[in-house]
Design a protein around this motif. Structure first.
Motif: not given
Length: 126
Positions: A112-116, A119-123
């Motif tokens: 599934x697409x990453x949740x916006x 976004x600022x905490x993930x790679x």
């Protein structure tokens, strides 16, 4: 059966799965094994029926094992099962009795697409 022997049997099982070698793939199961797919509500009784159900699938399948963990009579494999080029993130839970699988439960998760919102905490993983 010792843990290292079960781990070797699991390695053979997943390699045979990837090679579409249905006979070797199913050597790991007891004759009275049970396979369950909770998400579809399916249960298959018996080694041969499990084998036939998998051989009948028309998809091109590839198996990429990410990790195997376990001890004694309970083992978990995390893998990517690719059907016709589409990945399905899969967990297989196998219960052993006398060195053979007596019960397997498989869970599948589609990408599934990453949740916006995070976004600022993930790679991104590849």
């Amino acid at each position: 059966m010792e843990d290292r022997e079960i781990r070797a049997a699991l390695d053979r099982h997943w390699a045979a799965s990837d090679a579409n070698d249905f006979e070797v793939e199913h050597d790991i199961y007891r004759e009275d094994a049970v396979l369950e797919y909770p998400q579809s509500g399916e249960r298959i009784h018996g080694r041969r029926k499990i084998q036939w159900s998998r051989a009948a699938q028309p998809n091109q399948k590839r198996f990429t094992v990410r990790r195997i963990i376990g001890a004694s009579d309970l083992w978990v494999t995390e893998l990517i099962l690719t059907y016709d080029g589409q990945p399905s993130y899969t967990v297989s839970i196998m219960e052993f009795l006398d060195g053979k699988v007596t019960r397997e439960t498989q869970y599948f998760g589609d990408p599934f697409k990453p949740g916006p919102s995070r976004a600022q905490w993930v790679e991104r993983m590849s």
